[in-house]
Design an enzyme around this catalytic site. Structure first.
Site, PDB file in Angstrom:
ATOM      1  N   ASP A 195       1.118  -2.555  11.447  1.00 54.33           N
ATOM      2  CA  ASP A 195       0.627  -3.911  11.200  1.00 54.33           C
ATOM      3  C   ASP A 195       0.073  -4.561  12.457  1.00 54.33           C
ATOM      4  OD1 ASP A 195       1.572  -3.434   8.676  1.00 54.33           O
ATOM      5  OD2 ASP A 195       2.493  -5.397   8.439  1.00 54.33           O
ATOM      6  N   CYS A 248       8.832   1.373  10.033  1.00 58.20           N
ATOM      7  CA  CYS A 248       8.052   0.151  10.218  1.00 58.20           C
ATOM      8  C   CYS A 248       7.799  -0.619   8.930  1.00 58.20           C
ATOM      9  CB  CYS A 248       6.776   0.455  10.981  1.00 58.20           C
ATOM     10  SG  CYS A 248       7.136   0.780  12.739  1.00 58.20           S
ATOM     11  N   ASP A 249       6.986  -1.669   9.063  1.00 54.27           N
ATOM     12  CA  ASP A 249       6.958  -2.803   8.149  1.00 54.27           C
ATOM     13  C   ASP A 249       6.912  -2.475   6.658  1.00 54.27           C
ATOM     14  OD1 ASP A 249       6.552  -3.775  10.715  1.00 54.27           O
ATOM     15  OD2 ASP A 249       5.398  -5.475  10.019  1.00 54.27           O
ATOM     16  N   GLU A 286      -1.232 -10.873   6.886  1.00 61.84           N
ATOM     17  CA  GLU A 286      -0.326 -11.602   7.765  1.00 61.84           C
ATOM     18  C   GLU A 286      -1.128 -12.521   8.677  1.00 61.84           C
ATOM     19  OE1 GLU A 286       3.370  -8.434   8.120  1.00 61.84           O
ATOM     20  OE2 GLU A 286       2.025  -8.685   9.827  1.00 61.84           O
ATOM     21  N   SER A 306       3.635 -12.323   9.877  1.00 65.27           N
ATOM     22  CA  SER A 306       4.302 -11.231  10.569  1.00 65.27           C
ATOM     23  C   SER A 306       5.740 -11.637  10.863  1.00 65.27           C
ATOM     24  CB  SER A 306       3.573 -10.940  11.882  1.00 65.27           C
ATOM     25  OG  SER A 306       4.387 -10.207  12.757  1.00 65.27           O
TER      26      SER A 306
END
Length: 612
Positions: A81, A122-123, A491, A517
């Site tokens: 991201d 991760c995200d 984001e 974020s």
């Protein structure tokens, strides 16, 4: 007794062809009849949180085979991201979550796997795999790559701890020298691992602990530390044990849907509120709950946010603490232990260790268990050496941080705030709710009334902020950036960072149907539902309108009459709910996502009613 799913492709005369192919993958005669366990990896060289995972899959696979299973590894995609931020790449971030969930389902069902070990970090990777685990409902354990060490650099004769958000904010500040920016950039992200604060990746990895789907320490043990290796090895051994309990003993308590109950989702959300986690976690927990068949909604989050205090502030909500400090303070088991002592945790939920959450806390909470080996585990700390290698150091703090009065993790009596770190606001601007990370908002602006300045895209908002159009007292409205309107629900880290760069961090608010974020802080309100593209009132805001934000009373309202709102709605119905004068190239894949996407209050999952 449940039959091994893999028997579909390994047993019987008619499966001779399938067995021939299994043999070609390395399976031996005595492997047929053993559980086939999918090792779901997410290695990529694009993402620092995943760059060290290349060998992790085979590490887990070897342990599975030692314990009596058959391990087969495959990979999913992973979007960074931070690298995708601030340009068209961010449109693909949230849709990648659903693509990951689908790809895991496709591989596991196509090959009739019996269980999974999900190696995420991760995200969107952890949420995507979590959705798949709930959807498939086969024995599953999560083990993540672990957090990055916090960056450190010497500026003005002071050693300063850093993360990637510092680089973004300083880079846009015209008063900051190129030399300082360069020093920060080179120091902000020193090692492999998920970014060092309580951003989305680390928040989600912590929540898998609270859900009971990962091992203690998973959310906080540094990627670089040698002790993290044991988490991977133990996951390999334990998944075979879960297979035995389910397929040989008919014990369904080990399945994801038995672990991820309503009470478990409440535990996860309570943890999130207590630690001021990323607002994205709300989106992902709602999505995972739907896959699990659990009726967990925004109203439940609102209810919890009114009784769960904020017990820890971690970057980006403070510069003092990062994930390495959370681990030293006992990690997620330490935070859950404090919530338990406050009577805010369901202790009867199941975990992948085969014990209840209460039993797990008795064993892993550093306050109630003074075991020397346990404390040694939580003394694992950073080395301060740039590296992309996992398990590359064995540094330890001299002591754990068990100070619950002034330390990284507080008890309820000494909470940072009796108000939780996340809140849901409702009002005529967000009839179905919106999210604010209160842990990242200065209490002086918990009540804010300002004048709207409206942008139809993130790009226009960035230009407006950096171009000086945004002034003190403005509420920056960024709309048509929701799941449908983007499409993809970008984001807004750059707009929030640039407000700080321009000295407006405590003088403005930002409101969007997009999301933020995990690195965002400040009065940033996202996930406005319904979104503009679905006829939400955020699409009716005009420049100069007064917007009232009241966090203590959980309210957000556009200060115009109901009659005026109805008039504007009728006019917009005639025009169509689309952004004005926005040029954006949208691929077919993104259009498909946008067509099926629900609003954020539903987790931005696909609208199944469209298939009926």
């Amino acid at each position: 007794m449940p039959k091994l799913r893999s028997a579909t492709s390994t047993q019987g005369r008619n499966m001779a062809g399938a067995r021939a192919l299994w043999r070609a993958t390395g399976m031996k005669e005595n492997d047929f009849g053993k559980p086939i366990i999918a090792v779901v990896n997410s290695f990529t060289q694009f993402v620092p949180g995943h760059v060290h995972l290349k060998d992790m899959g085979q590490l887990v696979a070897a342990e599975i085979e030692k314990a009596g299973g058959v391990a087969k590894e495959f990979n999913t995609i992973a979007v960074d991201d931070g690298i995708a931020m601030g340009h068209g790449g961010m449109l693909y971030s949230l849709p990648s979550r659903d693509l990951i969930a689908d790809s895991v389902e496709y591989m596991v069902n196509a090959h009739c796997a019996d269980a999974m070990v999900c190696i995420s970090n991760c995200d969107k990777i952890t949420p995507g795999m979590l959705m798949a685990a709930m959807r498939l409902n086969i024995p599953t354990i999560f083990v993540s790559g672990g957090p990055m060490e916090a960056g450190k650099t010497k500026l003005s004769d002071q050693l300063i701890r850093l993360d990637l958000v510092d680089a973004m904010i300083e880079a846009a500040d015209p008063n900051v020298s190129d030399e300082r920016i360069d020093a920060i950039e080179r120091s902000a992200c020193p090692t492999c691992g998920s970014c060092s604060g309580m951003f989305t990746a680390n928040s989600m990895n912590c929540l898998t602990e609270a859900l009971g789907l990962s091992l203690p320490g998973n959310g906080s043990m540094l990627a670089t530390h040698a002790d993290r290796k044991e988490l991977f090895l133990k996951a390999g051994r334990q998944i075979v044990e879960l297979c035995k309990r389910y397929y040989e003993q008919d014990d369904a308590s080990v399945l994801p849907r038995s672990i991820g109950t309503f009470d478990a989702f409440e535990n996860a959300m309570s943890l999130d509120i207590a630690m001021g986690g990323s607002s994205n976690t709300v989106l992902h927990l709602l999505a995972a709950a739907q896959e699990a068949g659990v009726d967990f909604k925004m109203e439940d989050i609102d209810r919890l946010s009114r009784k769960v205090p904020c017990l820890s502030k971690i970057a980006p909500n403070t510069n003092k603490y990062h994930m390495e400090d959370v681990h030293r303070a006992g990690g997620i088991m330490g935070l859950l232990g404090e919530l338990d002592r406050a009577g805010l945790i369901h202790k009867n939920t199941h975990t992948v260790l085969g014990m209840s959450m209460g039993e797990q806390l008795d064993q892993y909470d550093i306050i109630r268990n003074q075991d020397e080996e346990l404390h040694k585990f939580f003394r694992a700390g950073p080395a301060g050496i740039r590296t992309t290698q996992a398990f590359s150091q064995d540094c330890r703090w001299d002591t754990v941080d068990n100070d619950r009065v002034n330390g990284c993790i507080r008890n309820k009596e000494n909470a940072i705030s009796q108000e939780g770190g996340l809140a849901v606001l409702f009002g005529n601007l967000a009839e179905d709710g919106c999210i604010v990370k209160t842990a990242g908002v200065d209490e002086s602006i918990w009540k804010f009334t300002g004048t709207a300045i409206v942008f139809e895209s993130q790009e226009d908002a960035v230009a407006g902020i950096l171009g000086g159009k945004v002034k003190e007292g403005h509420v920056v409205v960024i709309r048509y950036e929701g799941p449908k309107g983007g499409p993809g629900m970008q984001e807004m880290l750059y707009p929030t960072s640039y407000l700080k760069s321009m000295g407006l961090g405590k003088k403005c608010a930002l409101l969007t149907d997009g999301r933020f974020s995990g690195g965002t802080s400040g009065l940033s309100i996202g996930h406005v539902s319904p979104e503009a593209a679905s006829g939400g009132a955020i699409g009716l805001v005009r420049n100069g309108d007064i917007i009232n934000i009241d966090i203590p009373n959980r309210a957000i309202n556009l200060e115009i009459s109901n009659e005026e709102l109805a008039t504007r709605r009728a006019e917009q119905d005639q025009k169509g709910w689309q952004p004005a004068n926005r040029e954006r190239e949208v691929s077919f894949a993104l259009k498909v996502f946008g067509h099926f996407a629900t609003s954020a209050d539903k987790g931005a999952v696909r609208d199944k009613t469209l298939l009926k």
